[in-house]
Design an enzyme around this catalytic site. Structure first.
Site, PDB file in Angstrom:
ATOM      1  N   ILE A 179       7.135 -11.930   4.523  1.00 47.39           N
ATOM      2  CA  ILE A 179       8.551 -11.668   4.793  1.00 47.39           C
ATOM      3  C   ILE A 179       8.668 -10.157   4.622  1.00 47.39           C
ATOM      4  CG2 ILE A 179      10.932 -12.071   4.089  1.00 47.39           C
ATOM      5  CD1 ILE A 179       9.945 -14.762   2.868  1.00 47.39           C
ATOM      6  N   PRO A 180       8.725  -9.415   5.728  1.00 45.34           N
ATOM      7  CA  PRO A 180       8.493  -7.959   5.690  1.00 45.34           C
ATOM      8  C   PRO A 180       9.655  -7.129   5.132  1.00 45.34           C
ATOM      9  CG  PRO A 180       9.010  -8.650   7.904  1.00 45.34           C
ATOM     10  CD  PRO A 180       8.935  -9.906   7.083  1.00 45.34           C
ATOM     11  N   CYS A 181       9.897  -7.261   3.843  1.00 45.61           N
ATOM     12  CA  CYS A 181      10.964  -6.493   3.201  1.00 45.61           C
ATOM     13  C   CYS A 181      10.679  -4.994   3.226  1.00 45.61           C
ATOM     14  CB  CYS A 181      11.206  -6.985   1.779  1.00 45.61           C
ATOM     15  SG  CYS A 181       9.726  -7.032   0.764  1.00 45.61           S
ATOM     16  N   HIS A 182       9.428  -4.604   3.431  1.00 53.29           N
ATOM     17  CA  HIS A 182       9.101  -3.180   3.528  1.00 53.29           C
ATOM     18  C   HIS A 182       9.748  -2.541   4.750  1.00 53.29           C
ATOM     19  CE1 HIS A 182       5.924  -5.371   5.695  1.00 53.29           C
ATOM     20  NE2 HIS A 182       5.863  -4.317   6.494  1.00 53.29           N
TER      21      HIS A 182
END
Length: 166
Positions: free
Chosen positions: A126-129
């Protein structure tokens, strides 16, 4: 940083910037923690299938950021966190979106979006970056500097190399 004793991880996988502690069961991946490079690797013969699938997917991802993660995920989240995480999944590889833009999209506030990003138990997947501040990088894993931001910058740089290769 969320570091757990080695006996609490189902596996510890290598990453180009350190190690990844993984918690999972037969139904799915529950948590990924960023660990220091000197944290011992661990991959038992009896590791749950989702961990094996993750190890394969990450090996591909380190070589090609466009790898699609189609892995079973098993996590707990509030409805707000789920909306934020769904919005993160829609951000294309190599791109970012501001906390404010995500907030406007889901009817929230930038601070609440940032808190949901920091609570993400499955970074990379889950690409929170990819969520950033209006005027800078923002934070990562509830941190605004230090090694957490090094991880975020590494991921963004890795993905941007592939997005710009078109």
């Amino acid at each position: 940083m969320r570091w757990r004793p080695a006996d609490r991880y189902d596996a510890v996988l290598p990453a180009p910037f350190g190690q990844l502690g993984v918690v999972a069961d037969a139904d799915g991946l529950r948590q990924i923690d960023f660990l220091p490079v000197d944290y011992g690797l661990f991959f038992p013969d009896t590791v749950p299938l989702p961990v094996r699938q993750l190890a394969t997917a990450l090996t591909l991802f380190w070589n090609d950021a466009f790898v699609q993660f189609e892995l079973p995920l098993r996590y707990q989240a509030t409805s707000h966190q789920r909306r934020v995480w769904q919005a993160l999944l829609a951000i294309p590889v190599g791109h970012t979106c501001s906390y404010g833009a995500i907030a406007a999209e889901i009817g929230s506030s930038p601070r609440a979006v940032g808190q949901a990003c920091g609570a993400n138990p499955l970074p990379i997947l889950i690409p929170c970056h990819r969520a950033v501040a209006k005027n800078g990088s923002g934070g990562f894993m509830h941190q605004r500097d230090g090694v957490a931001m090094d991880y975020k910058h590494w991921l963004l740089t890795h993905e941007s190399r592939y997005a710009n290769a078109d």
